[in-house]
Motif scaffolding. Structure first.
Motif, short mmCIF file in Angstrom:
data_model
loop_
_atom_site.label_atom_id
_atom_site.label_comp_id
_atom_site.label_asym_id
_atom_site.label_seq_id
_atom_site.Cartn_x
_atom_site.Cartn_y
_atom_site.Cartn_z
N PHE A 195 -16.06 -48.13 -17.14
CA PHE A 195 -16.54 -48.27 -18.97
C PHE A 195 -18.15 -47.99 -18.25
O PHE A 195 -18.75 -47.32 -19.55
CB PHE A 195 -15.49 -48.78 -19.48
N SER A 254 -10.43 -39.10 -19.56
CA SER A 254 -11.84 -39.06 -20.42
C SER A 254 -12.91 -38.68 -19.65
O SER A 254 -13.65 -38.32 -19.71
CB SER A 254 -12.36 -40.90 -19.95
N LEU A 261 -12.46 -45.41 -25.08
CA LEU A 261 -12.40 -46.33 -24.61
C LEU A 261 -12.18 -47.74 -24.89
O LEU A 261 -11.40 -48.75 -24.54
CB LEU A 261 -13.41 -46.35 -24.05
#
Length: 364
Positions: A38, A115, A66
């Protein structure tokens, strides 16, 4: 840790706590990995999409997604913390949950791959947006320049309109003056037209009187001339013309007056001089001498055609009359060649009649 747990299980001890530790370690590793991913995603997104509001909004949505995933993971972690108290009761349940966490880890990895793909797509979109932004900035600069030119043109146009309005005002003022002058001129013109009409009537009456008076002198001139010259077939009067046959005055193809011709013209000059003395000075009279030939072509060293011959004969008569005292301003000579015949046909008599000198007593 697994070796230590196996060893402890081999020793016959309680293996609940080592299993709990293994599960907790795995969970922490997953959380650290997710947080690293992240943080890394946020770092790349922040570096790649700085200053791009539209693309940043999209990435923010992805980060939110996310974040939601992270919240879910945190919720799962909270659930796991709660479940830690229950692990001591049921190791089998913990192992099942560990398997579930493994599945979740695979899902997270797949989500991470997704992602990364979305990140690459976002980076490409950001590059496209940057190119579009550069093009828009270029068009904006061109638009600003064009706007500047349009403003200059507009300023010049306004100045030109002001000049035209000033000119229009001046023209209107001038038009007013012209209209006033025109009205005055029309008034004067009407008065002058009335005066001119009256003068025209008077002039016509006077001209008619002068023409009638001149006609009287012409009749007297022709009458005296007939008396002087006698009744001859080669001298005749037709209307307002006194006609002499060319054979009476000239030899064939010649423009010099012969002896008989000079005698006849001398009588004409004498009669014209006597009549001219009685004509008032305000009658502008004129004796016109016209030379005519037949249509037989002529081409000699002296005369190239009948035009020249007829003109030379008329001039010869006029010059002789001047030598006999007739004022030159009362005489005129003209040559017509063979183009105004009085007798049609090609007979000898017709050709003879067309060879002539005509005298017209007229008014200029």
């Amino acid at each position: 840790m697994s070796l230590r747990s196996s060893r402890r299980r081999g020793d016959g001890g309680d293996d609940t706590w080592p299993g709990f530790v293994d599960a907790l370690s795995t969970l922490l590793l997953v959380m650290v990995f997710l947080l690293s991913i992240f943080a890394l995603a946020q770092f790349f997104l922040g570096a790649a999409l700085s200053g791009r509001d539209a693309a940043l909004e999209q990435l923010r949505e992805q980060v939110a997604e996310l974040g939601e995933l992270l919240s879910l993971e945190r919720q799962s972690s909270a659930d796991l913390r709660i479940s830690l108290g229950e692990l001591s009761a049921s190791l089998q349940t913990l192992r099942t949950e560990r398997d579930d966490l493994a599945d979740d880890l695979a899902g997270v990895e797949r989500a991470l791959a997704d992602s990364r793909a979305k990140l690459e797509a976002a980076e490409q979109a950001a590059a496209d947006r940057a190119a579009d932004l550069a093009a828009m900035e270029s068009r904006r600069d061109e638009t600003i320049e064009e706007l500047g030119r349009e403003r200059d043109i507009s300023a010049k146009a306004r100045a030109r309109v002001a000049e035209l309005e000033a000119s229009l005002i001046a023209l209107r003022q001038q038009l007013s003056r012209i209209e006033a002058a025109l009205e005055a001129s029309e008034t004067r013109d009407k008065e002058q037209q009335a005066t001119i009409a009256d003068l025209g009537k008077r002039l016509n009456v006077a001209l008619a009187a002068k023409v009638e008076e001149l006609a009287g002198y012409r009749s007297e001139f022709f009458g005296r001339l007939r008396d002087v010259l006698g009744q001859r077939s080669d001298i005749r009067i037709e209307g307002d013309r006194f006609i002499f046959q060319s054979e009476l005055l000239f030899e064939s193809g010649n423009a010099a007056l012969g002896l008989q011709g000079r005698t006849q013209m001398r009588q004409v000059a004498r009669t014209l001089t006597e009549i001219g003395k009685d004509i008032p000075g305000d009658i502008n009279w004129l004796l016109r001498v016209d030379g005519h030939t037949d249509k037989v072509p002529i081409s000699t060293a002296q005369f190239a055609n009948n035009w020249e011959l007829s003109s030379a004969r008329a001039i010869s008569v006029v010059q002789f009359l001047i030598s006999e005292g007739v004022p030159p301003q009362r005489l005129a000579a003209a040559g017509f060649g063979e183009y105004q015949p009085i007798a049609p046909g090609d007979s000898p008599d017709a050709l003879r009649r067309n060879r002539r000198i005509e005298m017209r007593f007229t008014q200029r």
